[in-house]
Design an enzyme around this catalytic site. Structure first.
Site, PDB file in Angstrom:
ATOM      1  N   GLU A  18      -6.362  -0.008  -6.392  1.00  0.00           N
ATOM      2  CA  GLU A  18      -5.383   0.892  -7.008  1.00  0.00           C
ATOM      3  C   GLU A  18      -4.427   0.010  -7.816  1.00  0.00           C
ATOM      4  O   GLU A  18      -3.732  -0.832  -7.247  1.00  0.00           O
ATOM      5  CB  GLU A  18      -4.608   1.662  -5.942  1.00  0.00           C
ATOM      6  CG  GLU A  18      -5.153   3.026  -5.597  1.00  0.00           C
ATOM      7  CD  GLU A  18      -4.247   3.784  -4.618  1.00  0.00           C
ATOM      8  OE1 GLU A  18      -4.208   5.021  -4.686  1.00  0.00           O
ATOM      9  OE2 GLU A  18      -3.559   3.129  -3.798  1.00  0.00           O
ATOM     10  N   HIS A  32      -3.203  -2.814  -5.356  1.00  0.00           N
ATOM     11  CA  HIS A  32      -3.395  -2.401  -3.957  1.00  0.00           C
ATOM     12  C   HIS A  32      -4.867  -2.554  -3.581  1.00  0.00           C
ATOM     13  O   HIS A  32      -5.708  -1.757  -3.994  1.00  0.00           O
ATOM     14  CB  HIS A  32      -2.938  -0.938  -3.791  1.00  0.00           C
ATOM     15  CG  HIS A  32      -3.171  -0.384  -2.423  1.00  0.00           C
ATOM     16  ND1 HIS A  32      -3.335   0.969  -2.188  1.00  0.00           N
ATOM     17  CD2 HIS A  32      -3.317  -0.996  -1.211  1.00  0.00           C
ATOM     18  CE1 HIS A  32      -3.555   1.157  -0.886  1.00  0.00           C
ATOM     19  NE2 HIS A  32      -3.557  -0.016  -0.288  1.00  0.00           N
ATOM     20  N   ASN A  55      -3.259   6.799  -0.124  1.00  0.00           N
ATOM     21  CA  ASN A  55      -2.520   6.893   1.146  1.00  0.00           C
ATOM     22  C   ASN A  55      -1.641   8.137   1.203  1.00  0.00           C
ATOM     23  O   ASN A  55      -1.403   8.695   2.280  1.00  0.00           O
ATOM     24  CB  ASN A  55      -1.700   5.625   1.365  1.00  0.00           C
ATOM     25  CG  ASN A  55      -2.594   4.487   1.819  1.00  0.00           C
ATOM     26  OD1 ASN A  55      -3.719   4.718   2.260  1.00  0.00           O
ATOM     27  ND2 ASN A  55      -2.104   3.266   1.693  1.00  0.00           N
ATOM     28  N   SER A  88       0.832  -1.212   0.000  1.00  0.00           N
ATOM     29  CA  SER A  88       0.000   0.000   0.000  1.00  0.00           C
ATOM     30  C   SER A  88       0.863   1.258   0.000  1.00  0.00           C
ATOM     31  O   SER A  88       0.333   2.357   0.064  1.00  0.00           O
ATOM     32  CB  SER A  88      -0.913  -0.009   1.215  1.00  0.00           C
ATOM     33  OG  SER A  88      -0.216  -0.427   2.358  1.00  0.00           O
TER      34      SER A  88
END
Ligand code: T1G
Length: 693
Positions: free
Chosen positions: A444, A432, A482, A411
């Site tokens: 992702e 991800h 993130n 991630s």
């Protein structure tokens, strides 16, 4: 007459066929063609005794043409089409296949009879677009399936399978053979048996025997409770209630008024933006011609929380999957998690036992990495440490067959570095998933510098096959989601020092529409996870670090930013944490003062939006809509606000720029300085949406 609608006769039955790919949306030309041909077939021509309405291609009408919304209406409307159907003195049969949704199902409800092919899924998903059915669905559906089912279908927006539709009276017959031929036969029988042509709108028996108003209101209250901040659910309930309290003609007018109000609303514009952005996010212009590999077998490395969830995704999609762990104990724990998840879903009635058994049977557990040699795709989901991952990638490189895709569920970490730890970086890509991986829809897809177009196309296609919303992003620390989330975390901590308390910050964000605030989310995920990452990156969070040093890791230790009663997940404010925050602020010489909800929301979202502008300028995300899709499907950003970049445009980038400048002056944090792209767009009076695709 429109080319999109045609008519032929078959032994006295007029077959009117719509052919408007890809989903037979009832745009203007289709409506005009239908009104014309239905009126003609309904007319005096004695040679025609009945009508069948059918569609070419992969589905019966999947709704109104959403691209027409917000534009000047072009008559005839969908309502006029349905009135033409209802005015027909001859039996009209709708032949349904694929996904008859929204205006498509409403059209079918305007017919006397409905037959359907196996596998058809029927629904009224308008609520997902911030609207309600606007062509009679809230009045005709409850008259066929009863109020309870109609309410569930309209307020969830989820389609129902054809068997359920048959059992509930929504369709009259399932045709296992040729659908149109079956519909013609049904029409002929209706003529031969002189079946009464009762319009759905005139059927009262299911409504009469249905709920009384108090039961209706009780059920409605349960739905509105869950629809915080959204206008469409309340409007749907008002329209459905009118089905019980008003004559049908008045109730249809009420529905229409509510529909027209909603379709012009910002919430619906935001949700329509997400509808189209979701479909754009998986498109990568420069690989349009690349062919995705076929995936017959998959493998997952690691059966921890993420590995177990990813394994379920493959099994749920019908793909045999091998899951690898380093020890028999770890493997057993992982497989037990998978089985427990399936059993819980089955116990809630969300999965039939035979289907559960079939899914579990697709999963093979092993501690032998060599067992993945013939997998077409391998997803690595081991501990989030570069050294550990590179070691695994190096070993996979020596095992996995050539041409297979090797993906990492990291991630944060550098996909290019993982690619370089193999001899085939062209086959390496990031996939991800979001926790819980078998539930969260976002994926992702991280494109490395060496990732080949075929590898990327395969990862996107697999994402879709697993029922995910793939969004393609570039390589940087934390990718898109993130990377932006980290800035929100920094700001949330700052707000505590400046005067807010955890429950105030969380309440501001939940009032805004997020399912959970940053501090409750931290406690759920475990504060130690972020702590380990900050320490590894030499970063700090003044309050969270202290809580972790005190062993307060959140729900798993019943204390974090909040207190949790044993066995409870309900966060309770903790005076001890409040004291720690006040003392820390004093030690750092930060004067605390009350912060309002709007101020808190701006401080949490604007720096993220600013980072979004940097991400766009760097090309890590292709479109602002991609960022919106990532935040809506991965981080709980309310869809009815359209995601952070759409939301920013709705406020105006000039305002955001000025607020950010004020934040920068206050905090001295350079990251608050408006990003060049945001600054340029604001200066030009433009929004992110104006950026070229
Ligand atoms: N209008 C316009 N374009 C549409 C569309 C629609 N209704 N549905 C799909 N498309 C486009 C989509 O953008 C994509 O385009 C392509 O078709 C394939 O779609 C009066 C007012 C039917 C289940 O909400 O849920 O009726 O990207 O990639 O995965 O009460 O599309 O290729 O350029 O999604 O196979 C109600 C919306 C409308 C259904 C197929 N109906 N569509 O899924 O393909 S409101 C809906 C879907 C209404 C009435 C009200 C799905 C699908 P492109 P896709 P798919």
């Amino acid at each position: 007459m429109s080319e999109l609608v045609s008519m032929r006769t078959d032994g006295g039955v007029a077959v009117i066929t719509i052919d408007n790919p890809p989903v037979n949306a009832i745009k203007y030309e289709v409506r005009a063609g239908l009104v014309d041909l239905v009126s003609r077939a309904a007319g005096g021509d004695a040679g025609i005794s009945a009508i069948v309405i059918a569609c070419a291609g992969r589905t019966f009408v999947a709704g109104a043409d959403i691209t027409e919304f917000g534009k000047p209406p072009r008559p005839p409307s969908a309502i006029a089409v349905i009135e033409a159907l209802e005015a027909c003195p001859k039996p009209v049969v709708a032949a349904l296949h694929g996904t008859p949704l929204g205006g498509g199902l409403e059209l079918a409800l305007g017919c006397h009879f409905r037959v359907a092919a196996p596998g058809t899924r029927l629904g009224l998903p308008e609520i997902k677009l911030g609207i309600i059915p606007g062509a009679g669905g809230t009045q005709r559906l409850p008259r066929l399936v009863g109020m309870e089912k109609a309410m569930a279908m309209i307020l969830s927006g989820e389609p129902i399978p054809v068997r359920d539709a048959l059992d509930s009276g929504l369709v009259d017959e399932i045709v296992d053979s040729d659908l149109v031929a079956g519909a013609i036969a049904f029409a002929r029988r209706a003529v031969a048996e002189k079946r009464p042509l009762v319009l759905v709108r005139d059927r009262e028996e299911k409504l009469a025997n249905a709920w009384g108003l108090s039961q209706f209101d009780t059920a409605a209250a349960n739905y509105t409770k869950r629809a915080r901040g959204q206008n469409a659910p309340a409007a749907a309930i008002t329209a459905l209630r009118a089905a019980i309290t008003l004559p049908v003609a008045d109730a249809l007018r009420r529905e229409r008024d509510l529909f027209l109000e909603l379709v012009a609303s910002d919430q619906s514009k935001a949700q329509r933006h997400i509808f189209f952005a979701e479909r754009e996010a998986a498109k990568v212009p420069d690989i349009a011609s690349a062919k995705a590999h076929d995936i017959a077998k998959a493998a997952v490395i690691g059966a921890g929380t993420m590995g177990a969830g990813i394994t379920m995704c493959f099994a749920n999609a019908g793909i045999p999957v091998t899951v690898v762990e380093t020890s028999a104990d770890a493997l057993t724990r992982g497989l037990d998690t998978v089985k427990r998840n399936y059993r819980n879903t089955a116990a809630r009635g969300g999965l039939a036992t035979d289907e559960m058994d079939a899914r579990i049977a697709r999963i093979t557990g092993t501690t032998d990495l060599a067992a993945v040699a013939d997998a077409d795709i391998v997803v690595e989901a081991v501990f989030e440490d570069m050294g550990v991952k590179q070691e695994v990638f190096g070993r996979l490189d020596g095992i996995v067959k050539s041409g297979a895709v090797i993906a990492s569920n990291t991630s944060y970490l550098d996909i290019d570095a993982l690619g370089r730890s193999t001899t085939r970086p062209q086959s390496v890509v990031g996939m991800h998933f979001f926790s819980p991986a078998n539930v969260m829809r976002l994926l992702e897809v991280v494109r490395g510098a060496a990732t080949s177009p075929e590898t990327l196309a395969t990862a996107i296609a697999v994402g879709r096959k697993l029922g995910k919303v793939p969004a393609v992003v570039g390589v940087c620390h934390g990718f898109v989601g993130n990377r932006m989330l980290r800035l929100r975390g920094v700001e949330a901590e700052r707000l505590l020092l400046e005067g807010a308390l955890p429950h105030e910050v969380d309440a501001a964000l939940t009032d805004f529409g997020f399912p959970m605030g940053p501090f409750a989310m931290g406690d759920l995920a475990g504060l130690d996870v972020g702590w380990r990452m900050r320490k590894a990156q030499g970063l700090s969070a003044p309050i969270a670090d202290q809580l972790c040093e005190l062993g307060r890791y959140g729900q798993k230790t019943s204390r974090g930013f909040y207190l949790y009663e044993p066995g409870s997940r309900t966060p309770k404010p903790d005076p001890e944490v409040e004291r720690l925050i006040v003392d820390t602020a004093a030690q750092r010489g930060v004067a605390r003062s009350p912060l309002g909800k709007d101020a808190i929301v701006e401080r949490l979202l604007f720096p993220m939006i600013n980072e979004g502008a940097r991400i766009l300028r760097e090309g890590i995300a292709q479109r602002p809509g991609d960022i919106d899709v990532i935040w809506v499907y991965g981080y709980g950003f309310p869809a009815y606000r359209g995601g952070p970049m759409h939301y920013a445009d709705s406020l105006g980038l000039g305002y955001i720029r000025d607020r950010l400048t004020a934040f920068a002056d206050k905090t001295g944090d350079g990251r608050h300085r408006p990003a060049p792209l945001l600054d340029e767009l604001a200066a030009a009076g433009r929004g992110f949406a104006s950026l070229p695709a």
